[in-house]
Design a protein around this motif. Structure first.
Motif, PDB file in Angstrom:
ATOM      1  N   PRO A   1       0.824  -1.207   0.000  1.00 40.10           N
ATOM      2  CA  PRO A   1       0.000   0.000   0.000  1.00 40.10           C
ATOM      3  C   PRO A   1       0.860   1.260   0.000  1.00 40.10           C
ATOM      4  CG  PRO A   1      -0.103  -1.091   2.136  1.00 40.10           C
ATOM      5  CD  PRO A   1       0.732  -1.966   1.251  1.00 40.10           C
TER       6      PRO A   1
ATOM      7  N   THR B   1     -15.260  -1.377  -6.797  1.00 37.09           N
ATOM      8  CA  THR B   1     -16.124  -1.603  -7.954  1.00 37.09           C
ATOM      9  C   THR B   1     -15.742  -2.891  -8.707  1.00 37.09           C
ATOM     10  OG1 THR B   1     -17.021  -0.506  -9.892  1.00 37.09           O
ATOM     11  CG2 THR B   1     -14.710  -0.138  -9.484  1.00 37.09           C
TER      12      THR B   1
ATOM     13  N   GLY C   1     -19.161  -2.040  -5.080  1.00 40.96           N
ATOM     14  CA  GLY C   1     -19.890  -0.783  -5.284  1.00 40.96           C
ATOM     15  C   GLY C   1     -18.957   0.280  -5.825  1.00 40.96           C
TER      16      GLY C   1
ATOM     17  N   VAL D   1     -11.956  -8.585  -6.994  1.00 36.65           N
ATOM     18  CA  VAL D   1     -11.109  -8.295  -5.840  1.00 36.65           C
ATOM     19  C   VAL D   1     -11.942  -8.379  -4.558  1.00 36.65           C
ATOM     20  CG1 VAL D   1     -11.197  -5.755  -5.648  1.00 36.65           C
ATOM     21  CG2 VAL D   1      -9.072  -6.912  -5.257  1.00 36.65           C
TER      22      VAL D   1
END
Ligand SMILES: C[S@@+](CC[C@H](N)C(=O)[O-])C[C@H]1O[C@@H](n2cnc3c(N)ncnc32)[C@H](O)[C@@H]1O
Length: 312
Positions: free
Chosen positions: A6, A50, A74, A54
Motif C-alpha cells: 500500500p 467496484t 460498489g 477483488v
C-alpha cells in the motif's frame, strides 16, 4: 494472491489513528493493504470496490481470518447509499486510494497495460453484474474523431501527438477494428515521428490513461464520491485521498478549498449573500508525498499525492 504494497501507509494510519470503536470506509479497498492496517488497530472497516473479483478474493480471505473488513462491491460515485445500506454512516474516516491496483495492471485480460497484450477492455467492474458496456475497444473503434481528440487532450494530457494518433486510428478503422492492447500500442508507436518511437511507452501511458478515465468515468465518480463522503463523516472525522495524476489531484484540491470556505459568493459581491458554511478543515496545505525510501522501493508511490481534511 500476490502481496500488495500500500502507498503512503504510515501517513494514512497517522491521519486516521485506528482504534477499537472507530469506524472507517475504505472506498477503494483493493487488496486491503490500508484496510488491513486499520483493522489491525482494532477499527471496523467497510471496504468498497467496484471490481467484483477483488471483493470476492477479500471476502474469502476475511472469512478465513475473520477480520473486521466488511467487503462490498460498489462504486464510490454512490458512496452514500452503499454506506447507508451497510450501516456505516457517521464514520471516523474515509479513504480513497484512486486509480488501479497491481491486481488489475498485472492481469493482461483486463486490458489496462500496454506492456502485456490483451483485449482492449479497461473496465474496473468488468465482471460485475451491472458492468459498464463502454470499453477501451468501443471507444477506440467507435468514438467520433473530435471526442477521441478531446479525451486524449484532456484526460491523457497528450498535447503533442494526440492529433497524429487520432489520425492513425481513423485510418486504421477503415481496414478493420483494433482489438488488443498490443495492436493499439503498435499503432501509437507508428503514429509518432521516427525519433520519438523509442520512447513510445511515454505516449502510450498517456493514451491508455485517457481511455481508462473515459471508460470508468473516473473524474465524474471522484466528484460525486467526494461530495457524498463529507456527508458520511462525523464531526472530527477525516477524509484522506491519494491521487496519481494531476487531473485527480486538482479535483481533490479544489473540492477541499471550496468546502473549507464559509462563503461561496462571487468576489464581485460586496457582502455575503450565500448561506454556505465551511464543512471541512484542510489538514494538508501541500500534498503529502512519499519519502525517498518509499519512492525508491515502490514505483507507484513516486507519483502519489495525499490530501487530507477534517469534518468540522
Ligand atoms: C489503488 S487500488 C487500491 C489499493 C488499496 N488501497 C490497497 O492498499 O490494497 C484502487 C482500487 O480502487 C478501485 N476503484 C477504482 N475506481 C473505483 C470507484 N469509482 N469505486 C470503487 N472502487 C474503485 C479499483 O478497482 C482498485 O481496486
Amino acid at each position: 494472491m500476490l502481496a500488495h504494497t500500500p502507498v503512503l501507509l504510515n501517513e494514512v494510519i497517522g491521519f486516521f489513528d485506528p482504534k477499537p470503536g472507530k469506524k472507517f470506509i475504505d472506498a477503494t479497498v483493493g487488496r486491503a493493504g490500508h484496510a488491513n492496517q486499520l483493522v489491525n488497530g482494532g477499527a471496523e472497516v467497510l471496504g468498497v470496490d467496484t471490481d467484483s473479483e477483488v471483493v470476492a478474493e477479500l471476502k474469502s480471505q476475511s472469512a478465513s481470518r475473520r477480520t473486521k473488513i466488511k467487503a462490498v462491491v460498489g462504486n464510490f460515485g454512490n458512496l452514500k447509499s452503499i454506506a447507508e445500506e451497510n450501516d456505516f454512516t457517521d464514520v471516523d474516516g474515509i479513504l480513497m486510494d484512486l486509480g488501479l491496483g497491481s491486481h488489475q495492471l498485472d492481469d493482461s485480460e483486463r486490458g489496462f497495460s500496454f506492456q502485456k497484450d490483451g483485449p482492449l477492455d479497461m473496465r474496473f467492474d468488468a465482471k460485475s453484474q451491472n458492468s459498464n458496456i463502454k470499453t477501451a475497444g468501443s471507444i477506440v473503434n467507435f468514438y467520433a474523431e473530435k471526442d477521441l481528440l478531446r479525451i486524449f487532450f484532456q484526460y491523457g494530457e497528450e498535447k503533442r501527438f494526440g492529433k497524429r494518433i487520432v489520425g492513425a486510428i481513423m485510418a486504421r478503422r477503415k481496414l478493420g477494428s483494433i482489438n488488443t492492447t498490443g495492436e493499439l500500442f503498435e499503432l501509437i508507436k507508428q503514429a509518432l515521428p521516427g525519433q520519438f518511437r523509442f520512447r513510445a511507452g511515454d505516449t502510450a501511458r498517456k493514451i491508455f490513461q485517457a481511455l481508462r478515465i473515459e471508460v470508468n468515468d473516473e473524474l465524474g465518480n471522484l466528484e460525486r464520491g467526494l461530495q457524498q463522503a463529507v456527508s458520511l463523516l462525523k464531526s472530527g472525522g477525516r477524509l484522506v485521498v491519494i491521487s496519481f495524476h494531476s487531473l485527480e489531484d486538482r479535483i481533490v484540491k479544489q473540492f477541499f478549498v471550496r468546502e473549507a470556505r464559509d462563503c461561496v459568493c462571487p468576489p464581485s459581491f460586496p457582502v455575503c449573500r450565500c448561506d454556505a458554511r465551511a464543512r471541512l478543515r484542510i489538514l494538508t496545505k501541500k500534498p503529502v508525498m512519499a519519502s525517498g525510501d518509499e519512492a525508491r522501493t515502490n514505483s507507484r508511490a513516486r507519483s502519489a499525492k495525499l490530501r487530507a481534511a477534517e469534518k468540522i
